[in-house]
Write an enzyme that holds these catalytic residues in place. Structure first.
Site, mmCIF file in Angstrom:
data_model
loop_
_atom_site.group_PDB
_atom_site.id
_atom_site.type_symbol
_atom_site.label_atom_id
_atom_site.label_comp_id
_atom_site.label_asym_id
_atom_site.label_seq_id
_atom_site.Cartn_x
_atom_site.Cartn_y
_atom_site.Cartn_z
ATOM 1 N N GLU A 1 65.621 -47.056 3.006
ATOM 2 C CA GLU A 1 64.992 -47.875 3.306
ATOM 3 C C GLU A 1 63.207 -47.987 3.692
ATOM 4 O OE1 GLU A 1 65.918 -48.529 7.661
ATOM 5 O OE2 GLU A 1 65.041 -49.782 7.348
ATOM 6 N N ASP B 1 58.480 -34.568 15.065
ATOM 7 C CA ASP B 1 56.999 -34.919 15.518
ATOM 8 C C ASP B 1 56.500 -34.338 16.890
ATOM 9 O OD1 ASP B 1 55.677 -37.080 16.922
ATOM 10 O OD2 ASP B 1 57.278 -38.672 17.352
ATOM 11 N N ASP C 1 53.583 -35.037 19.393
ATOM 12 C CA ASP C 1 52.629 -35.799 19.552
ATOM 13 C C ASP C 1 50.750 -34.790 21.482
ATOM 14 O OD1 ASP C 1 50.564 -37.780 20.689
ATOM 15 O OD2 ASP C 1 51.803 -38.965 20.005
#
Lengths: 431, 536
Positions: free
Chosen positions: A60, A124, A126
């Site tokens: 996808e 991830d 941040d």
């Protein structure tokens, strides 16, 4: 590859960053995708040696277009088709989803059979999650000082993924503004189920949050992964926390340090000791020295809460401030979308360039090229050689990205690909 | 599974004894093959209820936040097992059976264990939530039983069930010994030297990986004999999960027999807790939320409310927790949309709000996406939810540290003594008890409600304050209650109100609605509809 090395030397080593204007991004993106985006390596990555064609077919891909228009469930059969569609849509952002059980673009025809079956293990981190301990920047801002938090995060995670879990094919990407994404692409990593992803994420996440303060509890004896993290964190603690951030340099900062002591009476003891030893606003280094001295003397003097519950307090404080603060939901989710490498961050114009974990300390987020600069660089190169004007159709001679400062990011990515593809070769020889 | 429930004389069971030992060689089994024998319908029911009682005990232990297999946990479970008269299971979980394998009672017990597991599969294969519940409970039972096995029995078990794992040789162990000393949780170095270790892919011992409880190198986990339960457990869980999926495909066939379907369904309704998906009471006007948050919301929801009023923003976890709660107390979708919009747009523009957040609210009410009308979160779920930085959801009794909690409670006007009472439970990890203490203090009552669901808290509060009638008890409810206590044999009522049974209730209710629509419109308005009637 000798051809590559020579070009690297001739690449103008520009460090100055051109100003970027978000308003003209839609005009620049077509050129970027047509001339600079590394379509070929990108396809090579997502097709995983084409051993199993479904892996690319059923992947996808999602796009964010101008004005936050969001398009999901795209998929492609060939590199050409993929490349063409990107160049037509000129997306602000490309997201990569999982490999599904059937083609995502047929989603509406066979909706029930669309379940994720493969997906890179992703991470991830941040910089905003470090806001409570960043004195240099906050929110979206990032400077070379706060990048050091990312440096440690990448080092700790990379070491754990390689040593503990045996993963080899990992690349790290600057997310374009203030964070870092990690992609683990080993076959075993890609085929982990949701439960396993959850377990890996929690294994790597030692920080818990209560009431917006991070807490780390090592327990009785530190696990080897925690010990290894400490070895990486300790040498940089003074530089980052005490000097760069001067975190305990204000009464409020000292309050943050004290809040990490979970036992109430112990906290009061420490508070009294620090108040007695230092004026308000004393430098972090002095505060920390006293903190360590007091904790150690309390710990060794008698059997008390310091020698039991708080015996690792010094280490816990260090980890609590510098151990990677993961967004574990991203790692846990089997079908969580994550921004693709080589996208342009719409707010900063910067390229999401891959970098090597070994060289993370040398990576400087403030000098990552932005799209304006890159386009100027190809123009300058074209002017010099006139090659593009004379023979615009001859694209294969020198790839455009090699003329610019995003070259290094592509090289890192290709290096990762070469190693990855070697495994497919040996595999196919075995069978 | 072959369920021929023809009437059979009970003595038939005795005839089988000959083969029992072979059939059920050990206390711990993997429930691989479905049973094929014939049993009497009464026994079928008895077995199911007995096992349900057992699993409820594990659930209660869990809701008291006792760690599985810790001493406190064992003490609690053992006491409850004795009290409930489940001595057979108690024996199974605490006695090593090596010396007395031939004991008739033990063999019979194994048979009960085996059959009842498969019966519950029938009742719990209906929805993912039910499956998860059963799986969690079965794993707790499994771990407890496994913990009673001796080393020899474990070896025998592994052989019988074809687990091909071999201990490391001394030389192999020596190579990794530093890692083992450092990272094997719960054992001293001296003990580790004596233990046998096994090397398995880390994916086979996920629970150990998750908790950083074993040494991990190059993708392999090194686990001791004590942790073999993790490996076996993972396999066991897979087996049950596959079994449940398979059961789901043929459940309609089994239920064609009315005696069974009736029994399975009455099993549901007799043990049901309450679901708050759709508020059955009068709607709550959105304007009263500020007031209600102070008087009738549990702390977790009050935190969310204050957070959003103060910050004009709330992260996803909080939106789910608080949004669904609001739905449950009777805030309409329109009101909800108005409320969130008014708050969020104080900080961001309307456009962004509509794009980024409105979907979420419609989704909660089952109007978008998968169109599922979600149930409000129960305490169990809220307590387990880990809040990250900037989050306001989760159970404050769990996530706040003591000083913050004290300040908070003092800020709400609780006296020092009252705060200490609440914190007494908090420090012992009894968050729900702390919550119910908070309830009695703030409502100035003596009745201590059992809090298992924030919406339950709200409802109790409204009743105490007299704003709402106790939810339409009527004769129907009464009867239902009698029915319950008859079945559980006067068991602790709080045990019945397990919050994980929300789903069961929902199913019962769906049936209720179907039934209503069949009965015609005039009856559909009759709130006092007898649930037991439908279940039958």
């Amino acid at each position: 590859m000798p051809e590559q090395e020579t070009t690297q030397e001739t690449t103008p080593n520009e460090q100055k960053v051109s100003t970027y204007d978000p308003a003209i991004l839609p005009d620049m993106l077509p050129v970027y995708y047509r001339r600079l985006f590394p379509h070929e390596p990108f396809y090579r990555w997502l097709s995983y040696g084409n051993v199993d064609k479904q892996i690319f077919f059923n992947r996808e891909i999602s796009y964010t277009l101008h004005d936050d228009i969001y398009i999901r469930y795209q998929s492609y059969d060939t590199q050409a088709e993929f490349e063409k569609d990107i160049c037509v849509r000129n997306p602000f952002k490309i997201d990569i989803g999982p490999v599904m059980s059937s083609r995502p673009r047929n989603m509406r025809a066979v909706p029930t059979s669309l379940v994720p079956i493969q997906r890179e293990l992703v991470f991830d981190i941040d910089a905003t999650d470090y806001d409570d301990i960043r004195n240099c920047c906050s929110g979206a801002g990032i400077c070379i000082k706060c990048w050091k938090f990312m440096v440690l995060a990448v080092r700790v995670l990379d070491a754990a993924l390689r040593e503990d879990f045996g993963f080899e094919h990992i690349f790290w990407v600057f997310s374009g503004r203030r964070g870092v994404h990690g992609w683990v692409c080993d076959y075993t990593a890609r085929t982990l189920d949701a439960r396993a992803r959850g377990a890996v994420a929690e294994y790597l996440n030692i920080t818990s949050y209560s009431n917006n303060t991070a807490k780390v509890n090592i327990g009785d004896k530190p696990h080897h992964s925690v010990k290894r993290a400490l070895k990486l964190v300790e040498p940089m603690f003074e530089e980052i926390i005490l000097e760069d951030q001067n975190l305990f340099g204000t009464p409020k900062g000292v309050g943050k340090l004290l809040a990490l002591i979970s036992d109430e009476s112990a906290r009061h003891e420490m508070d009294a000791y620090l108040k007695k030893s230092h004026e308000d606003g004393a430098h972090s280094k002095l505060i920390w020295e006293s903190f360590v001295r007091f904790a150690n003397s309390m710990r060794t003097s008698a059997a008390n809460v310091w020698s039991r519950k708080l015996k690792h307090i010094v280490e816990e404080v260090q980890l609590c401030l510098l151990y990677p603060r993961l967004d574990i939901h991203v790692t846990k989710g089997f079908n969580h979308l994550l921004k693709a490498p080589f996208c342009i961050h719409p707010a900063t114009g910067k390229v999401c360039v891959p970098f090597s974990a070994n060289a993370v300390a040398k990576f400087d987020p403030t000098t990552v090229p932005n799209i304006t600069q890159l386009l100027q660089e190809i123009n300058a190169y074209d002017d010099k050689t006139k090659s593009y004007i004379e023979k615009p159709e001859d694209k294969s001679r020198i790839k455009d990205h090699k003329k610019t400062s995003m070259f290094k990011g592509v090289v890192v990515f290709e290096e990762f690909l070469r190693k990855l593809e070697r495994t497919f070769k040996t595999e196919s020889m075995e069978f | 599974m072959d369920f021929k429930l023809k009437k059979r004389a009970r003595q038939d069971v005795k005839v089988e004894v000959i083969s029992l030992e072979e059939k059920y060689p050990q206390n711990v089994m993997l429930y691989h093959y479905p049973p094929t024998e014939d049993i009497h319908i009464d026994e079928f029911e008895e077995l199911a209820l007995e096992r349900l009682k057992l699993l409820r005990i594990f659930e209660m232990a869990n809701s008291k936040s006792l760690r599985v297999l810790s001493d406190d946990w064992k003490e609690y479970v053992n006491a409850e097992l004795t009290r409930e008269g489940l001595r057979g299971y108690l024996r199974m979980c605490t006695h090593s059976s090596s010396n007395n394998t031939k004991l008739e009672t033990d063999l019979q017990m194994r048979r009960r264990d085996y059959l009842s597991h498969f019966i519950l599969r029938l009742a719990y294969c209906r929805s993912d939530e039910l499956m998860r519940w059963l799986l969690t409970r079965e794993m707790e039972l499994f771990k407890y039983k496994f913990s009673a096995l001796s080393v020899a029995e474990i070896k025998q078990f592994l052989e019988k069930n074809s687990f091909h794992i071999h201990p490391l040789t001394e030389a192999q162990k020596d190579e990794v010994k530093d890692g083992l000393y450092e990272s094997t949780a719960g054992h001293s170095v001296a003990k580790i030297e004596l233990l046998e270790f096994y090397k398995v892919p880390f994916t086979e011992v996920l629970d150990l990986v998750r908790g950083r409880r074993c040494y991990l190198k190059g993708g392999f986990a090194y686990v001791s004999t004590h942790d073999l339960v993790s490996i076996v457990g993972t396999r066991h869980a897979d087996e049950i999960e596959r079994g449940l999926q398979a059961t789901k495909t043929f459940i309609s066939e089994v239920e064609a027999d009315e005696r069974i379907s009736r029994m399975l369904k009455s099993l549901h309704s007799s043990y049901t807790g309450k679901d708050y998906t759709v508020s059955r009471d009068a709607s709550v006007p959105i304007e009263s939320l500020d007031q209600l948050s102070k008087t009738s919301m549990p702390l977790c929801m009050r935190m969310c409310h204050e957070h959003i009023r103060h910050e004009h923003h709330i992260k996803h976890g909080g939106r789910m927790q608080y949004g669904l709660f609001l739905k449950g107390i009777g805030v309409t979708l329109e009101d909800s949309l108005r409320f969130w919009r008014a708050e969020f747009t104080k900080k961001i523009d309307v456009d962004k709000y509509t794009r980024a957040y409105e979907y979420n609210i419609m989704h909660n009410y089952g109007k978008k996406g998968s169109m599922v009308n979600y149930s409000p979160y129960s305490c169990m779920k809220i307590i387990k939810d880990m809040a990250g930085p900037g989050d306001c959801h989760g159970c404050p009794y769990r996530s706040f540290d003591a000083p913050t909690l004290k300040t908070k409670l003092a800020g709400y006007g609780l006296s020092q003594g009252a705060i200490d009472e609440v914190l007494f439970f908090v420090t012992r990890g009894h968050f729900q008890l702390a919550c119910s203490k908070y309830f009695t203090i703030t409502h100035n009552t003596t009745a201590e409600p059992t809090i298992t669901h924030p919406n339950g808290y709200f409802e109790e509060s409204q009743i105490v304050m007299g704003s709402r009638q106790k939810h339409t008890p009527g004769p129907a409810k009464q009867q239902n209650k009698n029915n319950r206590s008859a079945i559980v044999g006067g068991a602790n009522r709080s045990m019945i109100n397990g919050n994980d049974d929300d789903e069961l209730w929902r199913i019962a209710e769906t049936q209720e609605r179907v039934y209503q629509s069949q009965k015609g419109i005039e009856d559909a308005f009759d709130d006092d509809l007898d649930l037991t009637e439908i279940a039958d």
